[in-house]
Design a protein around this motif. Structure first.
Motif, short mmCIF file in Angstrom:
data_model
loop_
_atom_site.label_atom_id
_atom_site.label_comp_id
_atom_site.label_asym_id
_atom_site.label_seq_id
_atom_site.Cartn_x
_atom_site.Cartn_y
_atom_site.Cartn_z
N GLY A 714 38.28 23.21 20.76
CA GLY A 714 38.08 23.81 19.46
C GLY A 714 39.38 24.34 18.88
O GLY A 714 40.41 24.43 19.56
N GLU A 715 39.32 24.72 17.63
CA GLU A 715 40.49 25.19 16.89
C GLU A 715 41.03 26.50 17.47
O GLU A 715 40.26 27.41 17.79
CB GLU A 715 40.07 25.39 15.43
CG GLU A 715 41.15 25.83 14.50
CD GLU A 715 40.62 26.03 13.08
OE1 GLU A 715 41.42 25.96 12.14
OE2 GLU A 715 39.41 26.27 12.94
N PRO A 716 42.37 26.63 17.63
CA PRO A 716 42.95 27.92 18.04
C PRO A 716 42.77 28.97 16.94
O PRO A 716 42.16 28.70 15.90
CB PRO A 716 44.43 27.60 18.25
CG PRO A 716 44.52 26.11 18.29
CD PRO A 716 43.39 25.60 17.47
N ARG A 717 43.33 30.15 17.16
CA ARG A 717 43.24 31.20 16.15
C ARG A 717 43.84 30.70 14.84
O ARG A 717 44.90 30.07 14.81
CB ARG A 717 43.98 32.46 16.60
CG ARG A 717 43.93 33.58 15.56
CD ARG A 717 44.41 34.90 16.14
NE ARG A 717 45.70 34.74 16.80
CZ ARG A 717 46.02 35.33 17.96
NH1 ARG A 717 45.13 36.08 18.58
NH2 ARG A 717 47.21 35.16 18.49
N SER A 718 43.15 30.97 13.74
CA SER A 718 43.62 30.52 12.44
C SER A 718 43.26 31.55 11.38
O SER A 718 42.35 32.37 11.55
CB SER A 718 43.02 29.16 12.09
OG SER A 718 41.61 29.25 11.93
N TRP A 719 43.99 31.46 10.26
CA TRP A 719 43.77 32.37 9.13
C TRP A 719 43.61 31.56 7.86
O TRP A 719 44.15 30.45 7.73
CB TRP A 719 44.95 33.34 8.99
CG TRP A 719 45.15 34.21 10.19
CD1 TRP A 719 45.98 33.97 11.25
CD2 TRP A 719 44.47 35.43 10.48
NE1 TRP A 719 45.87 34.98 12.18
CE2 TRP A 719 44.95 35.89 11.73
CE3 TRP A 719 43.51 36.19 9.81
CZ2 TRP A 719 44.50 37.07 12.31
CZ3 TRP A 719 43.07 37.37 10.38
CH2 TRP A 719 43.56 37.79 11.62
#
Length: 727
Positions: A714-719
């Motif tokens: 899944g996607e890492p930390r994102s903003w």
């Protein structure tokens, strides 16, 4: 066991329904308290509609709400998607209790629900199935969709072959005559991501208009969190509504999707730590696909919707539709670690094209009246379609090479021996379907109603082989199917807003694979597999609509699925069986005028009851094991708090238990929980600015096991920063 489950669950449903009904005085007190909170009255944020009041179109063709329909139905509307920051159709599905979903490129929208997956979950577009759901339902930007609907369990009686685990329906925005409005959305975020979207509904002639036009468009771009995985997509939807007369209207709707993904991320090689798959440190964002890897799709939908209402109680609808899709792959798709974990062995080079067209027409008649003095509703109709798909695979299954684990740009697809840019057809599958269907709801008294449904399909499959002829791959293969499926359900309304129900539903689906891609070796002369579900449940909403809850308990058995012949590993037999039982809860609570809490919880016990697979040419029983990628527990939670007249903050949590990577149940992926949050500033009633964070703990999340050597992360930390404006 199933009878014990249903008996225990019925007692639980009745208890919860009674307890929730007793919550109404609390709701009234909460209203009185909120009435004194004059400061909060200045907040210019619309309240979310109660989902139990939504149309139950996913679960019936009758004019019923979710509350009135004796089935487990979920509706995620446009407002809910906006509030939760849903970017694409996959993220909208988190609102469905018990559902797990991932989108590896080779299985564009891999849904697991109620213990079933793949072709056993129907994914529809405006009520139309393309019989290639896991690929055709690849996540696309969600702006053009008005809502997403779902019904749990067998629903072939509504949509035809398939859907033993459930059905999902993506509903596009259409032109309306009740308003003029325009919205725009712009986002910018991590990994070079951004999106621009706009939509407008305009009446031609003002309040007395007989025509309206709607247009929605989205453009999105991302550099991808995996190395050099750039994606660009455009989505368009146009519709024109013409009210020809007081009782006749016509809508023409067109949709177009264009997506290009450079060097698609296919997964990450993994190793076993005990019985759990893990990735090597430093490989989280590595992309081991070739530098010129590619995925692209172009999809066109065209629909003509004619509605005639000869009387206040009778309506006739006709839907003429066409679907055209072209998909291209060029990748090296499989990776596994070397023994010392310092290299990656790459294999499965594939260049492939899918060319699919669907033509169809559906006519429906609905009527409200009486049946021997009892209030009743009828719906009946016919569906005719022609579905054709040709696939052009160039498959090079052997090992391609071994690259260092820290490779940056590992080679070209055309460096692989035998690779070339050609499209040679493998086979063409033509599917002719004709169906008749009928539904009825009869109110037996003021509280008790009976819902029934029946559908019969005539399915003709014609497969033409374009490759070398053999005993297991003849030049032509034909098969006819004629399944009859149905539903019967009782609903008892304690009050107009609290009810309990029980239902039995059946389904039919291919014993293995998908009819639009199946070959002789897959189907032979086998009939369709059969499924049966028993379900009980309860639904409640408070009088003021601020609190709601649904609870469902079910037992599903799927029979006659294809398995390896225990006496002959080279052959298959349609005698397998798979089953599941579980409980799903969805709820919404608004304890304060400024605080809302929504969530869902689900537990499922899924089992391969009678299943053999060939291991090195030897048949091995997997009876009693859990199907792959099937979590036993899934939970979602959304919390939103209006802490000032123009400011709100929210949290969201998604959690899944561990899942097995193989039918032997020797290797698993770790369970996970992902936390997100947002802060929203409502500048004025029509303008909002939101900052949103996803996977705030930056956890390594395995959302899908591709096999015992490779996982999809899944996607890492994102903003993300979002600006939304209404005009």
């Amino acid at each position: 066991m199933s009878s014990q489950l249903l008996w225990s669950s019925s007692r639980l449903c009745a208890a919860i329904s009674t307890a929730l009904a007793c919550a109404s005085p609390f709701a009234a007190n909460a209203d009185a308290i909120a009435a004194d909170a004059t400061t909060l009255e200045r907040i210019e944020v619309a309240a979310s509609p109660n989902p139990l009041d939504a149309s139950a179109a996913a679960g019936t063709r009758l004019n019923l709400s979710v509350q009135e329909t004796p089935a487990s139905i979920t509706v995620i509307d446009r407002q809910t998607m906006d509030e939760r920051g849903v970017r694409n159709t996959q993220e909208a599905l988190f609102g469905i209790p018990g559902l797990a979903v991932a989108s590896p490129p080779g299985n564009g929208n891999a849904v697991t629900w109620r213990g079933f997956s793949g072709a056993q979950i129907a994914q529809l577009f405006n009520g139309i199935g393309v019989q290639y759901d896991a690929i055709a339902a690849r996540p696309v930007d969600g702006w053009i969709y008005e809502r997403v609907e779902a019904i749990g369990g067998p629903s072939s009686f509504l949509h035809g072959a398939g859907a033993v685990g459930g059905s999902i329906n993506y509903v596009t925005r259409l032109a309306q005559l009740d308003r003029d409005d325009t919205q725009a959305l712009a986002t910018v975020g991590s990994f070079g991501s951004g999106m621009v979207a706009a939509g407008t509904n305009q009446r031609i002639g003002g309040d007395d208009a007989h025509d309206a036009i709607r247009a929605d468009a989205t453009w999105s771009h991302s550099d991808g969190w995996a190395d050099r995985n750039k994606r660009e997509a455009t989505t368009l939807a146009l519709s024109w509504l013409d009210r020809i007369g007081d009782d006749l209207s016509h809508t023409l709707a067109l949709e177009y999707q264009d997506e290009d993904s450079e060097r698609p991320y296919w997964g990450t090689p993994a190793y076993r730590d005990g019985d759990t798959l893990r990735i090597v440190d430093g490989t989280r964002t590595r992309n081991y696909n070739v530098a010129d890897g590619h995925y692209g799709q172009q999809v066109l939908w065209a629909r003509s919707l004619l509605e005639w209402q000869p009387s206040a109680r009778t309506q006739v609808r006709n839907t003429l539709y066409h679907y055209d899709a072209l998909r291209d792959y060029r990748d090296v798709e499989s990776y596994r670690l070397t023994a010392d974990h310092q290299g990656v062995i790459r294999s499965a080079a594939l260049l492939q094209r899918h060319d699919q067209q669907l033509f169809g027409d559906r006519i429906e008649w609905s009527h409200e009246g009486t049946l021997a003095t009892l209030p009743t509703q009828w719906s009946a109709g016919a569906d005719v379609s022609y579905n054709r798909q040709t696939r052009f695979p160039l498959s090079l299954p052997g090992v391609v090479d071994t690259v260092p684990i820290d490779s940056v740009i590992p080679g070209s697809f055309f460096d692989v021996p035998g690779a070339e840019q050609v499209y040679r057809p493998d086979r063409t599958n033509c599917l002719h379907t004709q169906a008749l269907f009928v539904e009825n709801l009869t109110h037996l008294n003021s509280r008790l109603s009976l819902l029934t449904g029946l559908r019969h399909d005539w399915i003709d499959l014609d497969v033409v082989n374009h490759r070398a002829v053999s005993a297991t791959n003849p030049v032509r293969f034909q098969h006819d199917y004629a399944p009859t499926t149905g539903r019967i359900a009782l609903d008892y309304a304690w009050t107009p807003r609290a009810s309990v129900y029980a239902q039995v539903a059946t389904s039919a689906d291919p014993p293995a694979g998908i009819l639009t891609t199946a070959n002789f070796a897959t189907l032979r002369d086998f009939d369709l597999s059969t499924g049966r579900q028993e379900e009980i449940g309860t639904k409640f909403q408070s009088v003021d609509g601020r609190h709601y809850a649904t609870l469902a308990a079910y037992h599903i058995v799927r029979e006659n699925l294809a398995i390896t012949d225990p006496a002959n590993p080279g052959q298959t037999l349609p005698v397998g069986q798979q089953s599941s039982r579980g409980v799903e809860l969805a709820f919404g609570v608004k304890p304060l005028q400024a605080l809302s809490i929504d969530g869902n919880l689900a537990w499922v016990d899924a089992t391969l009851d009678d299943f053999y697979e060939s291991v090195g040419g030897v048949p091995v029983s997997r009876a009693g094991n859990r199907p792959t990628n099937t979590p036993s527990r899934v939970a979602n939670l959304w919390l939103d708090y209006l802490f000032a007249p123009q400011w709100s903050a929210g949290l969201d949590l998604r959690a899944l238990s561990s899942r097995y990577a193989d039918t032997a149940n020797t290797t698993r992926t770790a369970g996970y929980g992902v936390l997100g949050a947002h802060l929203r500033w409502q500048l004025d009633p029509s303008t909002s600015l939101t900052v949103r964070g996803r996977n705030l703990a930056d956890r390594d999340v395995v959302i899908y096991a591709l096999n015992t050597d490779m996982v999809y992360l899944g996607e890492p930390r994102s903003w993300e920063l979002e600006l939304k404006k209404a005009f």
